[in-house]
Scaffold this motif. Structure first.
Motif, PDB file in Angstrom:
ATOM      1  N   LYS A 101       0.862  -1.186   0.000  1.00 59.97           N
ATOM      2  CA  LYS A 101       0.000   0.000   0.000  1.00 59.97           C
ATOM      3  C   LYS A 101       0.893   1.230   0.000  1.00 59.97           C
ATOM      4  N   PRO A 102       0.493   2.314  -0.707  1.00 56.14           N
ATOM      5  CA  PRO A 102       1.316   3.526  -0.666  1.00 56.14           C
ATOM      6  C   PRO A 102       1.514   3.953   0.791  1.00 56.14           C
ATOM      7  N   GLY A 103       2.760   4.232   1.162  1.00 55.69           N
ATOM      8  CA  GLY A 103       3.045   4.685   2.525  1.00 55.69           C
ATOM      9  C   GLY A 103       3.180   3.561   3.535  1.00 55.69           C
ATOM     10  N   ALA A 104       3.095   2.281   3.082  1.00 59.96           N
ATOM     11  CA  ALA A 104       3.172   1.166   4.050  1.00 59.96           C
ATOM     12  C   ALA A 104       4.543   1.134   4.719  1.00 59.96           C
ATOM     13  N   ARG A 105       4.520   0.851   6.026  1.00 56.44           N
ATOM     14  CA  ARG A 105       5.765   0.851   6.797  1.00 56.44           C
ATOM     15  C   ARG A 105       5.905  -0.464   7.550  1.00 56.44           C
ATOM     16  N   THR A 106       7.141  -0.733   7.973  1.00 57.94           N
ATOM     17  CA  THR A 106       7.394  -1.966   8.713  1.00 57.94           C
ATOM     18  C   THR A 106       8.243  -1.659   9.947  1.00 57.94           C
ATOM     19  N   THR A 107       8.294  -2.595  10.876  1.00 56.69           N
ATOM     20  CA  THR A 107       8.935  -2.341  12.173  1.00 56.69           C
ATOM     21  C   THR A 107      10.462  -2.354  12.061  1.00 56.69           C
ATOM     22  N   MET A 108      11.086  -1.270  12.510  1.00 56.72           N
ATOM     23  CA  MET A 108      12.547  -1.143  12.402  1.00 56.72           C
ATOM     24  C   MET A 108      13.277  -2.218  13.214  1.00 56.72           C
ATOM     25  N   LEU A 109      12.684  -2.608  14.334  1.00 55.03           N
ATOM     26  CA  LEU A 109      13.330  -3.628  15.183  1.00 55.03           C
ATOM     27  C   LEU A 109      13.502  -4.942  14.405  1.00 55.03           C
ATOM     28  N   VAL A 110      12.451  -5.320  13.667  1.00 57.78           N
ATOM     29  CA  VAL A 110      12.517  -6.559  12.869  1.00 57.78           C
ATOM     30  C   VAL A 110      13.620  -6.423  11.813  1.00 57.78           C
ATOM     31  N   ILE A 111      13.675  -5.259  11.174  1.00 56.67           N
ATOM     32  CA  ILE A 111      14.675  -5.032  10.115  1.00 56.67           C
ATOM     33  C   ILE A 111      16.084  -5.066  10.716  1.00 56.67           C
ATOM     34  N   ALA A 112      16.263  -4.423  11.865  1.00 58.41           N
ATOM     35  CA  ALA A 112      17.607  -4.370  12.479  1.00 58.41           C
ATOM     36  C   ALA A 112      18.074  -5.771  12.870  1.00 58.41           C
ATOM     37  N   GLN A 173      -4.803  -8.479  -8.126  1.00 59.27           N
ATOM     38  CA  GLN A 173      -6.243  -8.601  -8.397  1.00 59.27           C
ATOM     39  C   GLN A 173      -7.063  -7.804  -7.391  1.00 59.27           C
ATOM     40  N   ASN A 174      -6.551  -7.731  -6.168  1.00 60.99           N
ATOM     41  CA  ASN A 174      -7.325  -7.116  -5.099  1.00 60.99           C
ATOM     42  C   ASN A 174      -6.382  -6.324  -4.182  1.00 60.99           C
ATOM     43  N   PRO A 175      -5.961  -5.127  -4.636  1.00 58.93           N
ATOM     44  CA  PRO A 175      -4.915  -4.382  -3.915  1.00 58.93           C
ATOM     45  C   PRO A 175      -5.258  -4.145  -2.444  1.00 58.93           C
ATOM     46  N   GLY A 176      -4.279  -4.366  -1.593  1.00 61.72           N
ATOM     47  CA  GLY A 176      -4.441  -4.062  -0.170  1.00 61.72           C
ATOM     48  C   GLY A 176      -5.139  -5.156   0.620  1.00 61.72           C
ATOM     49  N   ALA A 177      -5.647  -6.212  -0.072  1.00 58.55           N
ATOM     50  CA  ALA A 177      -6.434  -7.228   0.654  1.00 58.55           C
ATOM     51  C   ALA A 177      -5.733  -8.582   0.628  1.00 58.55           C
ATOM     52  N   TYR A 178      -6.144  -9.440   1.557  1.00 55.77           N
ATOM     53  CA  TYR A 178      -5.680 -10.832   1.564  1.00 55.77           C
ATOM     54  C   TYR A 178      -6.791 -11.701   0.992  1.00 55.77           C
ATOM     55  N   GLN A 179      -6.388 -12.676   0.171  1.00 53.36           N
ATOM     56  CA  GLN A 179      -7.360 -13.642  -0.357  1.00 53.36           C
ATOM     57  C   GLN A 179      -6.814 -15.040  -0.100  1.00 53.36           C
ATOM     58  N   ILE A 180      -7.656 -16.037  -0.329  1.00 51.48           N
ATOM     59  CA  ILE A 180      -7.166 -17.416  -0.174  1.00 51.48           C
ATOM     60  C   ILE A 180      -6.366 -17.785  -1.420  1.00 51.48           C
ATOM     61  N   PRO A 181      -5.062 -18.080  -1.263  1.00 51.08           N
ATOM     62  CA  PRO A 181      -4.306 -18.504  -2.443  1.00 51.08           C
ATOM     63  C   PRO A 181      -4.665 -19.934  -2.806  1.00 51.08           C
ATOM     64  N   ARG A 182      -4.718 -20.215  -4.100  1.00 49.87           N
ATOM     65  CA  ARG A 182      -5.072 -21.572  -4.542  1.00 49.87           C
ATOM     66  C   ARG A 182      -4.145 -21.999  -5.667  1.00 49.87           C
ATOM     67  N   GLY A 183      -3.948 -23.327  -5.761  1.00 48.92           N
ATOM     68  CA  GLY A 183      -3.155 -23.887  -6.859  1.00 48.92           C
ATOM     69  C   GLY A 183      -1.703 -24.110  -6.475  1.00 48.92           C
ATOM     70  N   PHE A 184      -1.017 -24.933  -7.295  1.00 48.88           N
ATOM     71  CA  PHE A 184       0.408 -25.254  -7.113  1.00 48.88           C
ATOM     72  C   PHE A 184       0.660 -25.677  -5.651  1.00 48.88           C
ATOM     73  N   GLY A 185       1.682 -25.199  -4.978  1.00 48.10           N
ATOM     74  CA  GLY A 185       2.007 -25.642  -3.614  1.00 48.10           C
ATOM     75  C   GLY A 185       0.925 -25.297  -2.606  1.00 48.10           C
ATOM     76  N   PHE A 186       0.100 -24.276  -2.922  1.00 48.07           N
ATOM     77  CA  PHE A 186      -0.970 -23.885  -2.001  1.00 48.07           C
ATOM     78  C   PHE A 186      -2.048 -24.969  -1.904  1.00 48.07           C
ATOM     79  N   ASN A 187      -2.053 -25.919  -2.841  1.00 46.01           N
ATOM     80  CA  ASN A 187      -2.994 -27.033  -2.698  1.00 46.01           C
ATOM     81  C   ASN A 187      -2.676 -27.864  -1.468  1.00 46.01           C
ATOM     82  N   TRP A 188      -1.416 -27.860  -1.052  1.00 45.26           N
ATOM     83  CA  TRP A 188      -0.996 -28.712   0.068  1.00 45.26           C
ATOM     84  C   TRP A 188      -0.763 -27.945   1.367  1.00 45.26           C
ATOM     85  N   VAL A 189      -0.154 -26.761   1.215  1.00 45.34           N
ATOM     86  CA  VAL A 189       0.207 -26.021   2.435  1.00 45.34           C
ATOM     87  C   VAL A 189      -0.120 -24.532   2.299  1.00 45.34           C
TER      88      VAL A 189
END
Ligand code: NAP
Length: 254
Positions: A101-112, A173-189
């Motif tokens: 997402k535009p402007g998305a940030r992450t935790t500096m502690l994890v990066i460090a 397909q759906n910016p900013g959202a989570y969907q259920i991934p399907r196919g290939f390795g996602f069929n198993w895990v």
């Protein structure tokens, strides 16, 4: 302290911290991505975070590798190339491929913390291949450990990269959202990209037949297995129609 003492001490510390990491991450989710939360201190832009976190594994590796006496021998060179193939991509291409997402940030502690570990990992594996690995002569090219290791690396690399690409396509397909991934390795895990990552570095450890490589596999598992379990739980809680027979990270087992 001699170079050998330093190398062995760092190696031992990585084995110990893999154990500490699996215990910690079984209890708390690293605050990034779907588990991002406030209260973990300063944040930085997501793409910059990925570059800063991953690039030491490439750059530090280069430095220690090219100071070794075996740096220009065929087998260490091949292993250096496969390492860099992964890490140049992960550090300098992947961060600009992910959909954020535009402007998305992450935790500096994890990066460090991630950046510190990647530097240590680059030091251990770069040093090992060009300073210590006397067994990596041309004869090693026909050793079953090398052949199987390279095959595993290739398979894991493909599984990891293709799964990451499928997630990017879902995001498109759906910016900013989570969907259920399907196919290939996602069929198993739920997390085939993590499974691919673990297989990749198991292959590298086998092909280099080294404790430095083994330390990396264990550290990767310490990070990714608890995260895969947490993500799997998250999928099940978030989507009522989530496939019931899909496992978290090891098909049919876990
Ligand atoms: N060697 C190691 O110890 C280690 C450690 C960590 C990661 N890695 C590797 O780094 C790569 C990325 O790791 P990660 O933890 O960020 O993986 P991830 O949670 O699978 O996320 C990968 C990307 O896909 C997006 N995404 C995930 N699930 C999605 C869904 N259901 N629908 C739509 N978009 C989705 C994420 O967005 P959000 O960011 O918005 O969630 C992120 O941009 C993987 O290849 C992993 O193996 C390696």
């Amino acid at each position: 302290m001699t170079d050998d003492t330093l190398f062995n001490g760092v190696l031992l510390a990585v084995f110990a911290s893999a154990l500490a990491t699996v215990l910690l991450l079984s209890w708390v989710n690293a605050p990034y991505g779907r588990h991002q939360s406030s209260g973990w201190g300063p944040t930085i832009p997501v793409r910059l975070g990925w570059v800063l976190m991953e690039s030491p594994a490439s750059l530090v590796f280069f430095y220690f590798y090219f100071t070794g006496q075996q740096a220009f021998q065929l087998v260490p060179l091949l292993l250096m190339v496969v390492w860099q193939l992964h890490y140049m991509h992960r550090s300098f291409i992947y961060p600009f491929q992910i959909r954020v997402k535009p402007g998305a940030r992450t935790t500096m502690l994890v990066i460090a913390l991630g950046s510190f570990y990647c530097g240590i990992n680059g030091y251990l594996n770069g040093t090992y291949l060009s300073h210590y690995a006397n067994h990596l002569t041309v004869d090693w090219l026909t050793d079953p450990r090398f052949i199987l290791g390279v095959m595993l690396f290739g398979f894991g690399y493909y599984l990891n990269k293709r799964s990451d690409r499928m997630l990017r396509e879902l995001r498109e397909q759906n910016p900013g959202a989570y969907q259920i991934p399907r196919g290939f390795g996602f069929n198993w895990v739920s997390m085939p990209n993590y499974l691919g990552e673990i297989i990749t570095w198991s292959g590298f450890a086998l092909a280099s037949w080294s404790l430095a490589g083994l330390s990396f596999v264990l550290f990767t598992m310490a990070n990714l297995v608890p995260r895969a379990l947490a993500n799997h739980r998250w999928y099940r809680e978030t989507f009522s129609d989530y496939p019931r027979d899909r496992k978290a990270i090891i098909p049919y087992i876990l």
